[in-house]
Every structure is written in C-alpha cells, then in structure tokens.
Design a protein around this motif. Structure first.
Motif, PDB file in Angstrom:
ATOM      1  N   SER A 147       0.805  -1.220   0.000  1.00 28.70           N
ATOM      2  CA  SER A 147       0.000   0.000   0.000  1.00 28.70           C
ATOM      3  C   SER A 147       0.837   1.269   0.000  1.00 28.70           C
ATOM      4  O   SER A 147       0.325   2.341  -0.312  1.00 28.70           O
ATOM      5  CB  SER A 147      -0.934   0.020   1.221  1.00 28.70           C
ATOM      6  N   LEU A 148       2.115   1.166   0.335  1.00 28.12           N
ATOM      7  CA  LEU A 148       2.966   2.358   0.337  1.00 28.12           C
ATOM      8  C   LEU A 148       3.249   2.804  -1.089  1.00 28.12           C
ATOM      9  O   LEU A 148       3.620   2.002  -1.949  1.00 28.12           O
ATOM     10  CB  LEU A 148       4.304   2.057   1.034  1.00 28.12           C
ATOM     11  N   ARG A 149       3.092   4.094  -1.334  1.00 28.00           N
ATOM     12  CA  ARG A 149       3.426   4.659  -2.627  1.00 28.00           C
ATOM     13  C   ARG A 149       3.949   6.070  -2.393  1.00 28.00           C
ATOM     14  O   ARG A 149       3.743   6.656  -1.326  1.00 28.00           O
ATOM     15  CB  ARG A 149       2.204   4.681  -3.550  1.00 28.00           C
ATOM     16  N   GLY A 150       4.628   6.605  -3.390  1.00 29.78           N
ATOM     17  CA  GLY A 150       5.139   7.956  -3.209  1.00 29.78           C
ATOM     18  C   GLY A 150       6.281   8.255  -4.149  1.00 29.78           C
ATOM     19  O   GLY A 150       6.395   7.669  -5.230  1.00 29.78           O
ATOM     20  N   VAL A 151       7.163   9.165  -3.716  1.00 30.25           N
ATOM     21  CA  VAL A 151       8.244   9.638  -4.571  1.00 30.25           C
ATOM     22  C   VAL A 151       9.500   9.866  -3.741  1.00 30.25           C
ATOM     23  O   VAL A 151       9.432  10.339  -2.617  1.00 30.25           O
ATOM     24  CB  VAL A 151       7.832  10.935  -5.302  1.00 30.25           C
ATOM     25  N   PHE A 152      10.623   9.473  -4.312  1.00 33.16           N
ATOM     26  CA  PHE A 152      11.920   9.887  -3.785  1.00 33.16           C
ATOM     27  C   PHE A 152      12.240  11.199  -4.475  1.00 33.16           C
ATOM     28  O   PHE A 152      12.593  11.217  -5.653  1.00 33.16           O
ATOM     29  CB  PHE A 152      12.982   8.826  -4.079  1.00 33.16           C
TER      30      PHE A 152
END
Length: 254
Positions: A147-152
């Motif tokens: 479920s973790l999502r995002g951006v570096f």
C-alpha cells in the motif's frame, strides 16, 4: 505541468509571491504541491494554500533535518493536523545524513512512524534522502505491504538506485539536479521510463541551469522538462503530458 515539490510558502517569496504564482500560471503550471518541513512552516504553508485555492496544495510531515530531541512532540503535532483535515501526502519525510548524524536513530523512528501514518491515511509519501538512499530504501522495503506509494524527491542517484526505488513501487522526482553539468543524471535519465518520473523544483532551492545559484521558482519546471526531453530524445510536450498524468495519479488530483 505540475510542480510536485515547491516551498512556495518560504520567506524567500514573501516580497513577490503573487508575481511568482502568476508567472507559474503563464508558464503552464497547473498545480503546485507544497511539502511541510517542521512546526514553524505549517502556518505559512496553509496561508499560501488558502490564498491560492485549487492551485497550491499542502502536505503534512516532519523533515528529517528538523528531527531532534523534541521529535516525538513534533510528530504528535503532525498526527494532530491529520485529525483536523486532509492533506494530499505525508511529506516531506526521510533520512538526511549529510549535515549531522547526531539524531540518526530518531530520524529512523520518525520516518517509520510517518510511513505508518501514510498507510493508515492511505496517502503517498514524499521522501527526502541525502547521503542515505540505501538506509532509506531499507526502511521503505521493511514497511512496504503493497500500500505504500510515493516519490523519492530530488533524485540524483545512480541508475541502480533508481531501479531499486522503482522496484519498491515509487516514483522519482526530477528537478534542477537533472540539468547540472556534473550531476550525473545524463547517465541515468536516458534509461528511465517516463511512467516513473514526476517533475519538481524544490524551490527556492536547486535552481536549474541557467539559473543555478539563484532563487528557484515553479516556472523553471519547464527547464527540467526540456532537459529530460533532450536526454530521452523525445518532445518536451510528451514529458509534460506523461509526468503530469503521473503526478495526478500518484497524488489523486482531479
């Protein structure tokens, strides 16, 4: 275009924020996403969001450089704000080992706590790394349950690190570093699929060439897009279109 990481609420913009926003609109910027830093940045960030509705959007998080002996109280404030209203993301969070390693353990605890908050709130995370990509990735992979999502954000690492981030289910935020002559991104960007990229400025910091060393602003997102297009041998319009859709999907923007 969407500038997915801009500190447009910072005091550097107090004298001419309206003009900066107007230039951004004229340059084709659809939205500006604002990461929080610490307790003191919350008020100016929310004031900026209120002044430019449906254009500037606030996140909520504790930046690793502001993790200290009082980090637990600061995290409690972050969680309190999420109880008061919604935010588009948990950010900016992460690990920074460049300036000071004194609070490394506290940074790790704060990062994990905010990753778990993001999973609870079903929000993406905006991750800051400096001299810490592997340490940060290890914690992300530890907490990744699908479920973790995002951006570096502000990515300036190697091709292998980029692939590890993508394989962990995350996007790469590309900004001014992409345009730097000795930034190394000319060896990385050609190998990246545009489906994994979003654009950012990190203004007022890290202005792209030819403005390097000066105050950055959202208008310069276009310069980043043009550099990516050159490195990818495609049109700037393709970069604009695909990265904008990526940002809208990641942050669930209409």
């Amino acid at each position: 275009m969407i500038d997915t990481h801009a500190h447009i609420y910072a005091s550097e913009f107090d004298p001419d924020r309206d003009d900066v926003i107007q230039r951004a609109r004229q340059a084709g910027i659809e939205k500006i996403l604002m990461p929080n830093i610490d307790p003191d940045s919350i008020a100016p960030m929310l004031a900026t969001e209120s002044a430019y509705p449906d254009f500037c959007y606030a996140m909520m998080g504790l930046h690793p450089c502001y993790v200290d002996q009082d980090y637990q109280q600061k995290l409690a404030l972050i969680e309190h704000w999420f109880e008061q209203r919604d935010f588009i993301a948990v950010g900016e969070i992460g690990i920074d080992l460049y300036w000071d390693k004194t609070y490394k353990k506290q940074q790790e605890i704060a990062f994990i706590t905010q990753l778990q908050l993001a999973k609870q709130k079903q929000r993406p995370v905006v991750i800051h790394t400096r001299d810490s990509i592997q340490e940060t990735l290890a914690l992300v992979q530890q907490e990744q349950d699908g479920s973790l999502r995002g951006v570096f954000h502000c990515f300036g690492g190697t091709r292998d690190e980029a692939q590890q981030i993508i394989d962990s289910g995350f996007h790469l935020g590309l900004g001014g570093v992409t345009t730097f002559k000795n930034g190394g991104m000319d060896q990385v960007v050609p190998h990246l699929d545009l489906s994994h990229i979003i654009l950012e400025t990190d203004c007022p910091y890290l202005a792209p060439v030819p403005h390097r060393g000066k105050r950055n602003e959202p208008t310069y997102t276009q310069l980043v897009a043009e550099r990516i297009a050159t490195l990818k041998s495609c049109s700037p319009e393709d970069v604009d279109r695909l990265t904008t859709q990526n940002a809208k999907t990641l942050f669930r923007l209409s």
